[in-house]
Scaffold this active site. Sequence first.
Site, PDB file in Angstrom:
ATOM      1  N   ASN A   1       0.291  -1.675  -0.108  1.00  0.00           N
ATOM      2  CA  ASN A   1       0.070   0.290   0.024  1.00  0.00           C
ATOM      3  C   ASN A   1       0.588   1.215   0.091  1.00  0.00           C
ATOM      4  O   ASN A   1       0.590   2.263  -0.362  1.00  0.00           O
ATOM      5  CB  ASN A   1      -1.035  -0.015   1.433  1.00  0.00           C
ATOM      6  CG  ASN A   1       0.254  -0.332   2.325  1.00  0.00           C
ATOM      7  OD1 ASN A   1       0.449  -0.724   3.117  1.00  0.00           O
ATOM      8  ND2 ASN A   1      -0.193   1.326   3.533  1.00  0.00           N
TER       9      ASN A   1
ATOM     10  N   GLY B   1       5.232   2.414  -0.347  1.00  0.00           N
ATOM     11  CA  GLY B   1       6.808   2.616  -0.056  1.00  0.00           C
ATOM     12  C   GLY B   1       7.392   1.243  -1.071  1.00  0.00           C
ATOM     13  O   GLY B   1       6.958   1.695  -2.342  1.00  0.00           O
TER      14      GLY B   1
ATOM     15  N   VAL C   1       0.905 -11.169   7.033  1.00  0.00           N
ATOM     16  CA  VAL C   1       1.689 -12.575   6.863  1.00  0.00           C
ATOM     17  C   VAL C   1       2.064 -12.922   7.926  1.00  0.00           C
ATOM     18  O   VAL C   1       2.533 -14.261   7.919  1.00  0.00           O
ATOM     19  CB  VAL C   1       2.671 -12.080   5.294  1.00  0.00           C
ATOM     20  CG1 VAL C   1       2.038 -11.405   4.667  1.00  0.00           C
ATOM     21  CG2 VAL C   1       3.566 -11.075   6.026  1.00  0.00           C
TER      22      VAL C   1
ATOM     23  N   ASN D   1       7.748  -8.909   0.053  1.00  0.00           N
ATOM     24  CA  ASN D   1       8.092  -7.467   0.176  1.00  0.00           C
ATOM     25  C   ASN D   1       7.993  -6.783   1.768  1.00  0.00           C
ATOM     26  O   ASN D   1       8.374  -5.964   2.364  1.00  0.00           O
ATOM     27  CB  ASN D   1       7.588  -5.965  -0.395  1.00  0.00           C
ATOM     28  CG  ASN D   1       7.888  -4.863  -0.674  1.00  0.00           C
ATOM     29  OD1 ASN D   1       8.587  -3.866  -0.594  1.00  0.00           O
ATOM     30  ND2 ASN D   1       6.856  -3.990   0.959  1.00  0.00           N
TER      31      ASN D   1
ATOM     32  N   TYR E   1      16.225  -6.756  12.797  1.00  0.00           N
ATOM     33  CA  TYR E   1      15.752  -6.920  11.863  1.00  0.00           C
ATOM     34  C   TYR E   1      17.178  -7.304  10.175  1.00  0.00           C
ATOM     35  O   TYR E   1      16.164  -8.311   9.680  1.00  0.00           O
ATOM     36  CB  TYR E   1      15.861  -4.803  10.639  1.00  0.00           C
ATOM     37  CG  TYR E   1      15.202  -4.857   9.481  1.00  0.00           C
ATOM     38  CD1 TYR E   1      14.236  -5.021   8.627  1.00  0.00           C
ATOM     39  CD2 TYR E   1      17.093  -5.142   8.623  1.00  0.00           C
ATOM     40  CE1 TYR E   1      13.690  -4.498   7.361  1.00  0.00           C
ATOM     41  CE2 TYR E   1      17.303  -4.801   7.189  1.00  0.00           C
ATOM     42  CZ  TYR E   1      15.182  -4.704   7.216  1.00  0.00           C
ATOM     43  OH  TYR E   1      14.824  -4.139   5.485  1.00  0.00           O
TER      44      TYR E   1
ATOM     45  N   LYS F   1      16.617 -10.563   8.251  1.00  0.00           N
ATOM     46  CA  LYS F   1      17.320 -11.042   7.236  1.00  0.00           C
ATOM     47  C   LYS F   1      18.157 -11.928   6.380  1.00  0.00           C
ATOM     48  O   LYS F   1      17.773 -12.754   5.444  1.00  0.00           O
ATOM     49  CB  LYS F   1      17.022  -9.866   5.936  1.00  0.00           C
ATOM     50  CG  LYS F   1      16.087  -8.274   6.276  1.00  0.00           C
ATOM     51  CD  LYS F   1      15.059  -9.174   5.208  1.00  0.00           C
ATOM     52  CE  LYS F   1      13.961  -7.822   5.290  1.00  0.00           C
ATOM     53  NZ  LYS F   1      12.871  -7.927   4.561  1.00  0.00           N
TER      54      LYS F   1
ATOM     55  N   THR G   1      11.844   5.560   2.804  1.00  0.00           N
ATOM     56  CA  THR G   1      10.572   4.918   2.340  1.00  0.00           C
ATOM     57  C   THR G   1      10.648   5.152   3.938  1.00  0.00           C
ATOM     58  O   THR G   1      11.553   5.831   4.609  1.00  0.00           O
ATOM     59  CB  THR G   1      10.998   3.521   2.864  1.00  0.00           C
ATOM     60  OG1 THR G   1      11.373   2.757   3.224  1.00  0.00           O
ATOM     61  CG2 THR G   1      11.062   3.121   0.952  1.00  0.00           C
ATOM     62  N   ASP G   2       8.800   5.035   4.859  1.00  0.00           N
ATOM     63  CA  ASP G   2       8.957   5.329   5.850  1.00  0.00           C
ATOM     64  C   ASP G   2       9.895   4.699   7.245  1.00  0.00           C
ATOM     65  O   ASP G   2      10.337   4.841   7.883  1.00  0.00           O
ATOM     66  CB  ASP G   2       7.170   5.415   5.975  1.00  0.00           C
ATOM     67  CG  ASP G   2       6.330   5.606   5.792  1.00  0.00           C
ATOM     68  OD1 ASP G   2       6.923   6.943   4.802  1.00  0.00           O
ATOM     69  OD2 ASP G   2       5.263   5.507   5.082  1.00  0.00           O
TER      70      ASP G   2
END
Length: 294
Positions: free
Chosen positions: A28, A30, A77, A103, A211, A215, A248-249
């Site tokens: 929605n 980015g 998700v 994403n 984070y 990843k 991005t945000d």
Amino acid sequence: MDYSSSKEPSPARAWWTRETVAVVTGANRGIGLALAARLGEHGITVVLTARDAERGEAAAAALRARGLHVVFHRLDVADPASVQAFAAWLRDAIGGLDILVNNAAVSFNEIDTNSVEHAETVLRTNFYGAKMLTEALLPLFRRSPATSRILNISSQLGLLNKVSDPELKRLLQDEERLTEAEVEGMASRFLAQVKDGTWRGQGWPKVWTDYSVSKLALNAYARVLARRLQARGDRVSVNCFCPGFTRTDMTRGWGKRTAEEAAEIGVRLALLPPGELPTGTFFKWCTPQLYSKL
């Protein structure tokens, strides 16, 4: 192959049609929204997903107003019930998919901070969520002669050069023997250390640790999944793409490039001609990296 010189996908070279279906999660805003728009501009049918139904539908409506074939369906998700409901809807309403772009991701750190307060949420979304959705949608891939594609939007923060624990490095480098259970075990061990306060000094990545670990796990899972699918002759490629420091945000507007610039490269990789499409590859921008050697 030098993917940095790969040409922009063109209708003349297209292996896809409007019947080709691409699912983009967290789309929605980015990079996700930019990816959905770019795929739609190539004439592909895009299923745009987001946790927030109102914002997701508004984003899809804006793309439809541009003449793009985009439909919205809510998807969280990190929620097993939402993933199963989405998979059932995709099967019944759309009939399957050809491209999955994982994403959706979260981070709660400012650029210069490194809190693990929300580590469980971060891993549940960025790793476990992407894995859960991928496994739920695998039976729905249509296995076209062009090869179906999974592209994980990942990060170089999850490469092995960010890990200093020798034992963990050895585990992840042995890609021929690495298992999904071991990848999940690594993630569980990190969360357990966060919970008991012992995670510092354990060799985990030092920047945006939660984070980065999410990843790291996603990258490793992608390698294992690519090997599993390849071994059974399943025509689904699995690759990871690091768009780099993008405004991005999540980055609070900081970054070297726009979401649209990142999406242009991401879609170029997602739409590579079948003869040029690798699997189990990590792309840093448009350059394939040797995941184990960094």
